[in-house]
Structure formats: C-alpha cells, structure tokens
Design a protein around this motif. Structure first.
Motif, PDB file in Angstrom:
ATOM      1  N   LYS A  68       0.832  -1.207   0.000  1.00 42.46           N
ATOM      2  CA  LYS A  68       0.000   0.000   0.000  1.00 42.46           C
ATOM      3  C   LYS A  68       0.868   1.259   0.000  1.00 42.46           C
ATOM      4  N   ASP A  71       2.214   1.786  -3.454  1.00 39.74           N
ATOM      5  CA  ASP A  71       1.150   2.304  -4.328  1.00 39.74           C
ATOM      6  C   ASP A  71       0.905   3.785  -4.050  1.00 39.74           C
ATOM      7  N   ALA A  72       0.910   4.146  -2.763  1.00 38.27           N
ATOM      8  CA  ALA A  72       0.668   5.544  -2.407  1.00 38.27           C
ATOM      9  C   ALA A  72       1.777   6.440  -2.947  1.00 38.27           C
ATOM     10  N   GLN A  74       3.683   5.844  -5.566  1.00 40.52           N
ATOM     11  CA  GLN A  74       3.538   5.891  -7.017  1.00 40.52           C
ATOM     12  C   GLN A  74       2.428   6.840  -7.429  1.00 40.52           C
ATOM     13  N   GLN A  75       1.316   6.802  -6.700  1.00 37.06           N
ATOM     14  CA  GLN A  75       0.198   7.690  -6.989  1.00 37.06           C
ATOM     15  C   GLN A  75       0.582   9.150  -6.738  1.00 37.06           C
ATOM     16  N   ALA A  76       1.337   9.387  -5.653  1.00 30.78           N
ATOM     17  CA  ALA A  76       1.782  10.753  -5.358  1.00 30.78           C
ATOM     18  C   ALA A  76       2.696  11.274  -6.462  1.00 30.78           C
ATOM     19  N   ALA A  78       2.657  10.289  -9.585  1.00 30.70           N
ATOM     20  CA  ALA A  78       1.817  10.537 -10.761  1.00 30.70           C
ATOM     21  C   ALA A  78       1.058  11.850 -10.620  1.00 30.70           C
ATOM     22  N   ASN A  79       0.539  12.113  -9.411  1.00 28.57           N
ATOM     23  CA  ASN A  79      -0.192  13.360  -9.173  1.00 28.57           C
ATOM     24  C   ASN A  79       0.729  14.572  -9.336  1.00 28.57           C
ATOM     25  N   TYR A  80       1.960  14.445  -8.847  1.00 31.73           N
ATOM     26  CA  TYR A  80       2.922  15.543  -8.973  1.00 31.73           C
ATOM     27  C   TYR A  80       3.239  15.817 -10.439  1.00 31.73           C
TER      28      TYR A  80
END
Length: 273
Positions: A68, A71-72, A74-76, A78-80
């Motif tokens: 988790k 994943d968090a 990686q998502q951060a 991507a958001n950046y």
C-alpha cells in the motif's frame, strides 16, 4: 601360645565397601567438574562471544502495508507529474493569451487610427466642398474674383524652382504625414518644395496659411501659397503655378495633381518669395 601372638598386626584395618564407593564417587564428581570447567574456559578463550539478533518475521499484514505504501508513493508521483504538466500548460496558455491581447490591441489601435484619418479626410472634403460653394456664389455676385489677369504668369528665380519641383511630384501618392520623396500630404509637399530654395516653412497647413504676406486671389503670382479655410485655421494648402493652375497633394484618391483654380477655388493666398 605363639610367640607372635602379642605383637600387633601391621595390616591396616579394612574399610567398608560403602565408604570406599562414596569416596570414589566424590572424587569422580570433582574431577568431572574440573574437566567441564577447563573445557568451558578453553572454549571461551578460543572463540569470541557472538550475540544473535532475531529479525521480525515479515507477516502478511506487513507485506500488505508495504504494498500500500508503494502504491501511495507511485500515486503521489503521478499526481505531482500531472500537476506539473497542468502548471506548464497554464503558463503557456497565459503567455499565448498575453500575445493575443497585445496583437488585438495593436490591431484595434491601427483601426482606430485609420478611422480617425478617414473622418478627418471626410471632414476636410466636406469643408472644402462647402467653401467651394460659398466662393462660387460670392464670385458670381462679383465680390471676389479668382483671376490672374493682373498677375504675372511667368515664374522666375526661386519661384520657378518651386514650381518645377511641385510639377515633378504630380502623380505621387497622398499619405497623411508624408514629406516625400515618394508620397506627400498637402503641407508636406509645400514645405518640401520651398525647402529647395532655402525657405523653411512650418509643417502644418494652419501655420503655412500665415507664413507670408496675405495677397488677393485676383493678384496671384506663380509660387504663391494657396490655402483653403481661414488664415491660421486652414485645412489644405497648395502652390499656384501660373496660368490659373495650382499643384497640390489633394487626397488619397487623387494623390498629387495639377488642377485649375476653378476645380477647387482656394480661400486665400500668402506670398513668401
């Protein structure tokens, strides 16, 4: 009785078997203890003491939490990246909008200037037409006569040079504010013509209409400056070239032309030569 009966026996008394067994056990225990201690001491002296740490076992819960967390992250990331792309797009859009605004402003200013020029020229034409009508009516009544019968029609000296110059410009374009050599406005042509003979005239028609001595339209001489409108408030000027003709930069439609005075009767004239 034996002769040795009274002598005590030299043999030691027998110990009991149990006593001997106990003593043997004690001695064996002591020897065993010493042997173990010696071996332990030798072992301790030969090898260093190593402390072993037991790591926690990775359980299913810890593995899930690690997944988790990855994943968090990686998502951060991507958001950046998405936010950076949006910021760049917004900056480019702002830059383009600024350029478009500057271009629109430039076009609006050019359009406004063209409209103002058109309005001024229309006003000049309207005023000129009204003055022509007034002068024609006055001439018909006999109060003003646009005639050169009493004036000289032959130019000499500086006047001849001015006339030669303005006639050479006939056919060139009319451009507001231009002073040659390929285009002129009315006062620009007059100013440039007189500059050829060393006379410096004001730039605009209002000032040129009072730059010399006022003369009657019935006593014109070649080289006189004609003006349309009032003296000091003239809206158009030209040069009288003799024989009832003048040269002037009329408007964008006609450019620099030579016309008879009857084509567009002037309001007055000044003489600077």
């Amino acid at each position: 009785m034996s002769h040795t009966a009274h002598i005590r026996s030299h043999r030691k008394p027998r110990r009991s078997a149990s006593t001997l067994a106990m003593r043997a056990g004690v001695a064996g225990g002591v020897l065993s203890t010493l042997a173990v201690a010696g071996a332990s001491g030798s072992a301790n002296a030969a090898e260093p003491v190593t402390q072993t740490l037991e790591l926690p076992t990775l359980t299913a819960d810890l593995a899930t939490q690690a997944a988790k967390s990855a994943d968090a992250m990686q998502q951060a990331a991507a958001n950046y990246e998405l936010r950076a792309e949006r910021d760049a797009a917004a900056a480019n859009a702002a830059k383009q909008a600024k350029a478009d605004l500057a271009e629109a402003k430039k076009k609006a200013e050019a359009k406004k200037k063209a409209e103002e020029t058109a309005r001024r020229q229309a006003a000049e034409r309207a005023t000129r037409s009204a003055d022509r009508t007034t002068l024609s009516a006055t001439a018909g009544a006999g109060s003003v006569s646009v005639s050169t019968s009493t004036g000289s029609s032959t130019a000499t000296g500086s006047a001849a040079a001015v006339i030669s110059f303005v006639k050479a410009q006939v056919g060139k374009a009319y451009v507001s504010g231009a002073t040659g050599p390929s285009a002129y406005d009315c006062s620009g042509l007059v100013q440039t013509a007189f500059r050829q003979v060393g006379i410096s005239l004001p730039r605009v028609s209002q000032d040129q209409s009072t730059a010399g001595t006022q003369v009657s339209l019935s006593n014109l001489q070649p080289g006189d400056i004609l003006y349309w409108g009032g003296a000091g408030s003239a809206y158009h000027v030209g040069v009288y070239v003799g024989d009832g003709m003048f040269v002037g930069a009329q408007n964008p439609s006609t450019g620099v032309v030579e016309r008879p005075l009857s084509y567009d009767p002037p309001s007055g004239a000044v003489r600077v030569l």
